[in-house]
Design a protein around this motif. Structure first.
Motif, PDB file in Angstrom:
ATOM      1  N   MET A   1       1.451  -1.610  -0.170  1.00 11.33           N
ATOM      2  CA  MET A   1       0.039  -0.030  -0.525  1.00 11.33           C
ATOM      3  C   MET A   1       1.330   0.936  -0.011  1.00 11.33           C
ATOM      4  N   ARG A   2       0.780   2.249  -1.014  1.00  5.19           N
ATOM      5  CA  ARG A   2       1.317   3.753  -1.052  1.00  5.19           C
ATOM      6  C   ARG A   2       0.348   4.533  -0.436  1.00  5.19           C
ATOM      7  N   GLU A   3       1.125   5.543   0.465  1.00  3.84           N
ATOM      8  CA  GLU A   3       0.131   6.571   0.914  1.00  3.84           C
ATOM      9  C   GLU A   3       0.593   7.497   0.397  1.00  3.84           C
ATOM     10  N   SER A   4      -0.729   8.955  -0.269  1.00  3.78           N
ATOM     11  CA  SER A   4      -0.269  10.809  -0.268  1.00  3.78           C
ATOM     12  C   SER A   4       0.311  10.611   1.528  1.00  3.78           C
ATOM     13  N   LYS A   5       1.255  12.093   1.392  1.00  2.00           N
ATOM     14  CA  LYS A   5       2.323  12.242   3.125  1.00  2.00           C
ATOM     15  C   LYS A   5       1.753  14.014   2.693  1.00  2.00           C
ATOM     16  N   ALA A   6       1.287  14.226   1.514  1.00  2.00           N
ATOM     17  CA  ALA A   6       0.842  15.843   1.630  1.00  2.00           C
ATOM     18  C   ALA A   6      -0.314  16.532   2.748  1.00  2.00           C
ATOM     19  N   HIS A   7      -0.662  15.284   2.712  1.00  2.00           N
ATOM     20  CA  HIS A   7      -2.144  15.728   3.719  1.00  2.00           C
ATOM     21  C   HIS A   7      -2.510  14.481   4.360  1.00  2.00           C
ATOM     22  N   GLN A   8      -3.159  15.209   5.552  1.00  2.00           N
ATOM     23  CA  GLN A   8      -3.396  14.649   7.039  1.00  2.00           C
ATOM     24  C   GLN A   8      -4.195  14.538   7.639  1.00  2.00           C
ATOM     25  N   THR A   9      -5.185  15.843   6.462  1.00  2.00           N
ATOM     26  CA  THR A   9      -6.729  15.662   7.407  1.00  2.00           C
ATOM     27  C   THR A   9      -7.494  15.213   5.960  1.00  2.00           C
ATOM     28  N   GLY A  10      -8.330  14.779   6.467  1.00  2.00           N
ATOM     29  CA  GLY A  10      -9.820  15.083   5.461  1.00  2.00           C
ATOM     30  C   GLY A  10     -10.658  13.464   5.322  1.00  2.00           C
ATOM     31  N   HIS A  14      -9.453   5.779  -0.929  1.00  2.00           N
ATOM     32  CA  HIS A  14      -8.918   4.186  -1.265  1.00  2.00           C
ATOM     33  C   HIS A  14      -8.834   3.907  -2.498  1.00  2.00           C
ATOM     34  N   PHE A  15      -7.292   3.881  -3.763  1.00  2.00           N
ATOM     35  CA  PHE A  15      -7.814   3.766  -5.031  1.00  2.00           C
ATOM     36  C   PHE A  15      -7.563   2.748  -4.519  1.00  2.00           C
ATOM     37  N   ILE A  16      -8.143   1.925  -5.448  1.00  2.00           N
ATOM     38  CA  ILE A  16      -7.737   0.595  -5.976  1.00  2.00           C
ATOM     39  C   ILE A  16      -8.238  -0.074  -7.643  1.00  2.00           C
ATOM     40  N   ALA A  17      -7.625   0.066  -8.530  1.00  2.00           N
ATOM     41  CA  ALA A  17      -7.115  -0.219 -10.219  1.00  2.00           C
ATOM     42  C   ALA A  17      -5.869  -0.612 -10.600  1.00  2.00           C
ATOM     43  N   LEU A  43      -4.693  10.915   0.431  1.00  2.00           N
ATOM     44  CA  LEU A  43      -4.951   8.688  -0.696  1.00  2.00           C
ATOM     45  C   LEU A  43      -4.453   7.480  -0.608  1.00  2.00           C
ATOM     46  N   SER A  44      -5.468   7.049   0.241  1.00  2.00           N
ATOM     47  CA  SER A  44      -3.626   5.500  -0.050  1.00  2.00           C
ATOM     48  C   SER A  44      -4.226   4.846  -1.634  1.00  2.00           C
ATOM     49  N   HIS A  45      -3.020   4.459  -1.810  1.00  2.00           N
ATOM     50  CA  HIS A  45      -3.674   3.319  -3.315  1.00  2.00           C
ATOM     51  C   HIS A  45      -2.241   1.795  -2.723  1.00  2.00           C
ATOM     52  N   TYR A  46      -3.740   1.262  -3.246  1.00  2.00           N
ATOM     53  CA  TYR A  46      -3.342  -0.490  -3.260  1.00  2.00           C
ATOM     54  C   TYR A  46      -2.721  -1.044  -4.825  1.00  2.00           C
ATOM     55  N   PRO A  47      -1.776  -0.759  -5.101  1.00  2.00           N
ATOM     56  CA  PRO A  47      -0.927  -1.448  -6.690  1.00  2.00           C
ATOM     57  C   PRO A  47      -1.573  -3.059  -7.274  1.00  2.00           C
ATOM     58  N   VAL A  48      -2.524  -2.726  -8.090  1.00  2.00           N
ATOM     59  CA  VAL A  48      -2.155  -4.387  -8.616  1.00  2.00           C
ATOM     60  C   VAL A  48      -1.854  -4.335 -10.328  1.00  2.00           C
ATOM     61  N   THR A  49      -1.029  -5.108 -10.077  1.00  2.00           N
ATOM     62  CA  THR A  49      -0.574  -4.866 -12.133  1.00  2.00           C
ATOM     63  C   THR A  49      -0.014  -6.138 -12.397  1.00  2.00           C
ATOM     64  N   ASN A  50       0.576  -6.549 -13.527  1.00  2.00           N
ATOM     65  CA  ASN A  50       0.805  -7.356 -13.982  1.00  2.00           C
ATOM     66  C   ASN A  50       2.448  -7.186 -14.210  1.00  2.00           C
ATOM     67  N   SER A  51       2.692  -7.963 -13.233  1.00  2.00           N
ATOM     68  CA  SER A  51       4.143  -7.579 -13.494  1.00  2.00           C
ATOM     69  C   SER A  51       4.968  -8.792 -14.053  1.00  2.00           C
ATOM     70  N   ARG A  52       4.158  -9.737 -14.338  1.00  2.00           N
ATOM     71  CA  ARG A  52       4.633 -11.727 -14.114  1.00  2.00           C
ATOM     72  C   ARG A  52       4.110 -11.544 -15.898  1.00  2.00           C
ATOM     73  N   LYS A  63      -4.925 -11.552 -11.631  1.00  2.00           N
ATOM     74  CA  LYS A  63      -5.256  -9.740 -11.056  1.00  2.00           C
ATOM     75  C   LYS A  63      -6.659  -9.483  -9.962  1.00  2.00           C
ATOM     76  N   HIS A  64      -7.945 -10.496 -10.008  1.00  2.00           N
ATOM     77  CA  HIS A  64      -8.848 -10.891  -8.672  1.00  2.00           C
ATOM     78  C   HIS A  64      -8.497 -11.244  -7.354  1.00  2.00           C
ATOM     79  N   LEU A  65      -7.736 -12.227  -7.465  1.00  2.00           N
ATOM     80  CA  LEU A  65      -6.696 -12.219  -6.720  1.00  2.00           C
ATOM     81  C   LEU A  65      -6.076 -10.634  -5.324  1.00  2.00           C
ATOM     82  N   GLN A  66      -5.441 -10.243  -6.315  1.00  2.00           N
ATOM     83  CA  GLN A  66      -4.736  -8.918  -5.976  1.00  2.00           C
ATOM     84  C   GLN A  66      -5.794  -8.061  -5.330  1.00  2.00           C
TER      85      GLN A  66
END
Length: 366
Positions: A1-10, A14-17, A43-52, A63-66
Motif C-alpha cells: 500500500m502507498r499513501e500520499s504524504k502531503a495531506h494528513q487530514t480529510g 482508497h484507490f484500487i485499480a 490517498l491510499s493506493h493499493y497497487p494491482v499490476t501484471n508484473s509477471r 488480477k482479482h486475487l490481488q
C-alpha cells in the motif's frame, strides 16, 4: 500500500485499480488519475499490476486475487467516512467484481466507479446491474463521454449518479506539434488484431493504391497472434517499399511513429472500445483521425465528418484520403482542425478533472 504524504487530514480515498504494467490506455489513465487524487487529498493506493506478464484467464485470476487482497487491506484501514475509487472489469472479471462490491458497500461511505469499457454500457449486463443495485445511492459513476452516460442510464436506470471526465484531461499535451502540409503516410497504432480493425486498415491502403495514389503505410503495435502477424507480413511483402511494420512502440519510439504519419486510421470493431487514448494522442500531434463509431469515439471526433460507418469504412476512408491527397489545402485545414479539436477537449476535460477530484476528495457528499 502507498499513501500520499502531503495531506494528513480529510476524507481518505482508497484507490484500487490496475496500473502499469500492463501498459495500455486504461492503466495509463488510472495511473494519471491516481496522481491527480494524490495531489488533492489523503490517498491510499493499493497497487494491482501484471508484473509477471500473464495473459488470458491466468491474468484475470491473478488480477482479482490481488484486488481482493487490496480490498481487504483497504477495508481494515478505512474509516467509515472514507471512499473507494475502483475501475470495473469486463467479461468474466465483472462477475468477480460483483463479489468484491459486496465488500465495498460495508466499509466505505461512497464508491466511485470509473468506467473504461463499453460492453456492459451497450448491452445490459446482469452482473453490472447487481453491482449498481448493491451499492444503491452510495455509488457515483465516472463516465468518459455522453455516449457512456446515456448507455448507463438506458441500461440501469435514469436515476444513477454520474460525473463526466474524458481522457483528454490525463493525456500529456504536445508543446509544438508539426503542422503537416501534405498527406503521404497513413498509420495504425493499436493491438494488431481483427477486433481492432487491422484488416480494414490494410484493405483501405490497398483501395487507395487501386485508386492510383501510392500511399505509405506504417503499422505499430503487438501482434494478437501468429495468424494475424502472417497476414500483416504478407501485406507488407506486396509492396515493401511503401509498407512497414514498426513493432510495439512506447515512449520515444511512439514519438517517432507520430512523426512518420500524416493520418491515423482507427477502424475498430472492438466490443470494449470506450474512448481510445490513441485518438487523443494523434490529435495532440495535429494528426487527423478516421475512425469507426465505437464507444465514445463520435464525441471525441465531433463535428469532423471523420467518424465513418463500419460497413463502409474502407471505401469512405479511401475516398477521404484521396480527397486530401488531391486537395492539399483541405488536408492542411484538417490538420488545423485536429489541433483545435484537441484544444477544446483538453480545456473541457481539465475543468472536469478539477470538479471530479474535488467531489471525490471532499469531506461530505453533496
Amino acid at each position: 500500500m502507498r499513501e500520499s504524504k502531503a495531506h494528513q487530514t480529510g476524507r481518505r480515498v482508497h484507490f484500487i485499480a490496475v496500473t502499469p504494467p500492463p501498459v495500455n490506455g486504461m492503466t495509463l489513465m488510472s495511473a494519471a488519475m491516481r496522481d491527480a487524487l494524490c495531489e488533492a487529498g489523503p490517498l491510499s493506493h493499493y497497487p494491482v499490476t501484471n508484473s509477471r506478464g500473464l495473459k488470458g484467464v491466468r491474468w484475470t485470476v491473478h488480477k482479482h486475487l490481488q484486488m481482493w487482497r487490496r480490498l481487504r487491506q483497504a477495508s481494515r484501514a478505512a474509516h467509515r467516512a472514507d471512499v473507494c475509487y475502483m475501475v470495473p472489469d469486463s467479461g468474466y472479471g465483472l462477475r468477480l467484481n460483483r463479489v468484491e462490491m459486496r465488500h465495498l458497500s460495508k466499509h466505505f461511505a461512497h464508491v466511485f466507479l470509473h468506467h473504461h469499457v463499453s460492453t456492459y454500457v451497450n448491452k445490459r449486463d446482469p452482473h453490472m446491474a447487481a453491482i449498481i443495485k448493491r451499492l444503491g445511492s452510495a455509488v457515483t459513476h465516472i463516465v468518459l463521454g455522453p455516449e457512456m452516460e446515456q448507455g448507463l442510464r438506458t441500461q440501469y436506470g435514469q436515476d444513477i449518479k454520474t460525473l463526466t471526465l474524458g481522457n483528454a484531461a490525463l493525456v500529456p499535451t504536445v508543446t509544438a506539434p508539426r503542422l503537416r502540409s501534405q498527406l503521404d503516410t497513413v498509420g495504425y497504432l493499436s493491438h494488431v488484431s481483427l477486433p481492432k480493425g487491422i484488416d480494414r486498415f490494410m484493405e483501405t491502403v490497398r483501395a487507395v493504391d487501386r485508386a492510383g495514389h501510392k500511399i505509405n503505410a506504417v503499422i505499430a503495435g503487438p501482434f494478437a497472434d501468429q495468424e494475424t502477424g502472417a497476414r500483416v507480413q504478407a501485406f507488407i511483402a506486396q509492396n515493401p517499399e511503401t509498407r512497414r511494420y514498426a513493432g510495439p512502440v512506447y515512449d520515444a519510439q511512439k514519438e517517432t511513429f507520430w512523426d512518420q504519419i500524416d493520418v491515423l486510421l482507427f477502424p475498430s470493431r472492438y466490443a470494449q472500445e470506450a474512448q481510445p487514448v490513441t485518438i487523443f494522442e494523434a490529435l495532440t500531434q495535429a494528426i487527423p483521425v478516421l475512425a469507426t463509431p465505437r464507444g465514445c469515439i463520435p464525441s471525441q471526433l465531433y463535428g469532423t465528418g471523420w467518424v465513418l460507418p463500419e460497413d463502409r469504412f474502407v471505401q469512405q476512408a479511401c475516398d477521404q484520403i484521396v480527397a486530401w491527397r488531391n486537395k492539399p489545402d483541405a488536408y492542411k485545414a484538417a490538420v488545423t482542425h485536429a489541433l483545435s479539436l484537441w484544444d477544446d477537449h483538453q480545456k473541457t476535460d481539465a475543468a472536469r478533472l478539477l470538479d471530479v477530484v474535488n467531489t471525490i476528495t471532499q469531506k461530505h457528499m453533496t
